[in-house]
Scaffold this motif. Structure first.
Motif, PDB file in Angstrom:
ATOM      1  N   GLY A 160       3.540  -0.479 -38.167  1.00 16.24           N
ATOM      2  CA  GLY A 160       2.962  -1.646 -37.520  1.00 16.24           C
ATOM      3  C   GLY A 160       2.504  -1.343 -36.108  1.00 16.24           C
ATOM      4  N   ASP A 161       1.971  -2.396 -35.490  1.00 17.06           N
ATOM      5  CA  ASP A 161       1.379  -2.250 -34.166  1.00 17.06           C
ATOM      6  C   ASP A 161       2.390  -1.838 -33.102  1.00 17.06           C
ATOM      7  N   MET A 162       3.615  -2.393 -33.164  1.00 15.41           N
ATOM      8  CA  MET A 162       4.621  -2.029 -32.158  1.00 15.41           C
ATOM      9  C   MET A 162       4.992  -0.558 -32.269  1.00 15.41           C
ATOM     10  N   VAL A 163       5.161  -0.071 -33.474  1.00 14.43           N
ATOM     11  CA  VAL A 163       5.496   1.342 -33.661  1.00 14.43           C
ATOM     12  C   VAL A 163       4.330   2.213 -33.227  1.00 14.43           C
ATOM     13  N   ASN A 164       3.121   1.805 -33.572  1.00 21.63           N
ATOM     14  CA  ASN A 164       1.941   2.566 -33.143  1.00 21.63           C
ATOM     15  C   ASN A 164       1.838   2.606 -31.621  1.00 21.63           C
ATOM     16  N   SER A 165       2.153   1.493 -30.959  1.00 23.31           N
ATOM     17  CA  SER A 165       2.142   1.459 -29.489  1.00 23.31           C
ATOM     18  C   SER A 165       3.216   2.375 -28.919  1.00 23.31           C
ATOM     19  N   LEU A 166       4.397   2.365 -29.544  1.00 24.23           N
ATOM     20  CA  LEU A 166       5.479   3.246 -29.108  1.00 24.23           C
ATOM     21  C   LEU A 166       5.053   4.706 -29.226  1.00 24.23           C
TER      22      LEU A 166
ATOM     23  N   HIS B 270       4.616   7.241 -26.161  1.00 26.55           N
ATOM     24  CA  HIS B 270       5.409   8.474 -26.157  1.00 26.55           C
ATOM     25  C   HIS B 270       4.505   9.696 -26.044  1.00 26.55           C
ATOM     26  N   ASP B 271       3.418   9.718 -26.800  1.00 29.55           N
ATOM     27  CA  ASP B 271       2.507  10.867 -26.757  1.00 29.55           C
ATOM     28  C   ASP B 271       1.962  11.093 -25.353  1.00 29.55           C
ATOM     29  N   GLN B 272       1.588  10.010 -24.663  1.00 30.85           N
ATOM     30  CA  GLN B 272       1.087  10.139 -23.287  1.00 30.85           C
ATOM     31  C   GLN B 272       2.188  10.650 -22.361  1.00 30.85           C
ATOM     32  N   TRP B 273       3.375  10.071 -22.471  1.00 29.55           N
ATOM     33  CA  TRP B 273       4.509  10.488 -21.652  1.00 29.55           C
ATOM     34  C   TRP B 273       4.838  11.950 -21.901  1.00 29.55           C
ATOM     35  N   ASP B 274       4.878  12.341 -23.177  1.00 29.01           N
ATOM     36  CA  ASP B 274       5.240  13.710 -23.530  1.00 29.01           C
ATOM     37  C   ASP B 274       4.236  14.715 -22.978  1.00 29.01           C
ATOM     38  N   LEU B 275       2.962  14.395 -23.043  1.00 28.81           N
ATOM     39  CA  LEU B 275       1.948  15.298 -22.476  1.00 28.81           C
ATOM     40  C   LEU B 275       2.137  15.463 -20.970  1.00 28.81           C
ATOM     41  N   ARG B 276       2.450  14.384 -20.285  1.00 28.15           N
ATOM     42  CA  ARG B 276       2.655  14.452 -18.832  1.00 28.15           C
ATOM     43  C   ARG B 276       3.904  15.260 -18.501  1.00 28.15           C
TER      44      ARG B 276
ATOM     45  N   ARG C 142      12.469  15.710 -23.390  1.00 25.73           N
ATOM     46  CA  ARG C 142      11.265  15.606 -24.234  1.00 25.73           C
ATOM     47  C   ARG C 142      11.640  15.729 -25.694  1.00 25.73           C
ATOM     48  N   GLN C 143      12.468  16.712 -25.997  1.00 26.98           N
ATOM     49  CA  GLN C 143      12.884  16.922 -27.382  1.00 26.98           C
ATOM     50  C   GLN C 143      13.663  15.718 -27.907  1.00 26.98           C
ATOM     51  N   ASN C 144      14.591  15.205 -27.117  1.00 29.45           N
ATOM     52  CA  ASN C 144      15.383  14.039 -27.527  1.00 29.45           C
ATOM     53  C   ASN C 144      14.497  12.827 -27.782  1.00 29.45           C
ATOM     54  N   ALA C 145      13.575  12.566 -26.873  1.00 32.15           N
ATOM     55  CA  ALA C 145      12.690  11.410 -27.017  1.00 32.15           C
ATOM     56  C   ALA C 145      11.806  11.551 -28.255  1.00 32.15           C
ATOM     57  N   THR C 146      11.302  12.751 -28.490  1.00 28.12           N
ATOM     58  CA  THR C 146      10.458  12.986 -29.665  1.00 28.12           C
ATOM     59  C   THR C 146      11.243  12.738 -30.943  1.00 28.12           C
ATOM     60  N   GLU C 147      12.468  13.206 -30.985  1.00 31.27           N
ATOM     61  CA  GLU C 147      13.310  12.974 -32.165  1.00 31.27           C
ATOM     62  C   GLU C 147      13.530  11.484 -32.392  1.00 31.27           C
ATOM     63  N   GLU C 148      13.812  10.739 -31.334  1.00 29.90           N
ATOM     64  CA  GLU C 148      14.036   9.298 -31.458  1.00 29.90           C
ATOM     65  C   GLU C 148      12.778   8.575 -31.931  1.00 29.90           C
ATOM     66  N   VAL C 149      11.644   8.906 -31.353  1.00 26.69           N
ATOM     67  CA  VAL C 149      10.389   8.269 -31.756  1.00 26.69           C
ATOM     68  C   VAL C 149      10.076   8.602 -33.212  1.00 26.69           C
ATOM     69  N   ASN C 150      10.312   9.830 -33.604  1.00 29.29           N
ATOM     70  CA  ASN C 150      10.068  10.209 -35.000  1.00 29.29           C
ATOM     71  C   ASN C 150      10.965   9.446 -35.963  1.00 29.29           C
ATOM     72  N   LEU C 151      12.201   9.200 -35.560  1.00 32.67           N
ATOM     73  CA  LEU C 151      13.108   8.398 -36.393  1.00 32.67           C
ATOM     74  C   LEU C 151      12.595   6.968 -36.547  1.00 32.67           C
ATOM     75  N   VAL C 152      12.161   6.384 -35.449  1.00 30.20           N
ATOM     76  CA  VAL C 152      11.620   5.024 -35.504  1.00 30.20           C
ATOM     77  C   VAL C 152      10.374   4.999 -36.374  1.00 30.20           C
ATOM     78  N   LYS C 153       9.513   5.967 -36.173  1.00 30.93           N
ATOM     79  CA  LYS C 153       8.252   6.032 -36.924  1.00 30.93           C
ATOM     80  C   LYS C 153       8.504   6.214 -38.424  1.00 30.93           C
ATOM     81  N   ALA C 154       9.518   6.988 -38.767  1.00 28.31           N
ATOM     82  CA  ALA C 154       9.817   7.249 -40.183  1.00 28.31           C
ATOM     83  C   ALA C 154      10.287   5.996 -40.910  1.00 28.31           C
ATOM     84  N   GLY C 155      10.961   5.102 -40.200  1.00 31.39           N
ATOM     85  CA  GLY C 155      11.519   3.934 -40.853  1.00 31.39           C
ATOM     86  C   GLY C 155      10.750   2.652 -40.618  1.00 31.39           C
TER      87      GLY C 155
END
Length: 95
Positions: free
Chosen positions: A46-52, A56-62, A30-43
């Motif tokens: 758009g719609d693809m990043v928002n979808s990602l 991720h948020d749904q996956w992380d909650l589960r 969970r921590q690794n995935a969150t870090e990766e998504v945050n890196l993508v989001k920081a750089g």
């Protein structure tokens, strides 16, 4: 004559330990995935990043629910059962 349970305490403890390892691996992933998504989001944006981010948020909650609720409840129940069986065995011993 007092009876003891037929429980194999080391085997039971090993099962508990394996559940704890799974719980720890889920937390690390969970921590690794969150870090990766945050890196993508920081750089990016758009719609693809928002979808990602939404996926991720749904996956992380589960995963949080599985690790912090389900596995914790299972580990706690197994520890309680082990403790009760050990107490029962101790109480049934003939001095």
């Amino acid at each position: 004559m007092a009876q003891q349970t037929q429980i194999d305490i080391p085997a039971f403890q090993e099962i508990i330990r394996k559940h704890e390892e799974v719980q720890n691996r889920i937390q690390q992933r969970r921590q690794n995935a969150t870090e990766e998504v945050n890196l993508v989001k920081a750089g990016n944006s758009g719609d693809m990043v928002n979808s990602l981010v939404a996926a991720h948020d749904q996956w992380d909650l589960r995963m949080k629910d599985i690790a912090e609720v389900n596995l914790t409840a299972m580990i706690d129940a197994m520890n309680t059962t082990l403790s009760k069986l050990q107490q029962q065995d101790s109480a049934n011993r003939i001095a």
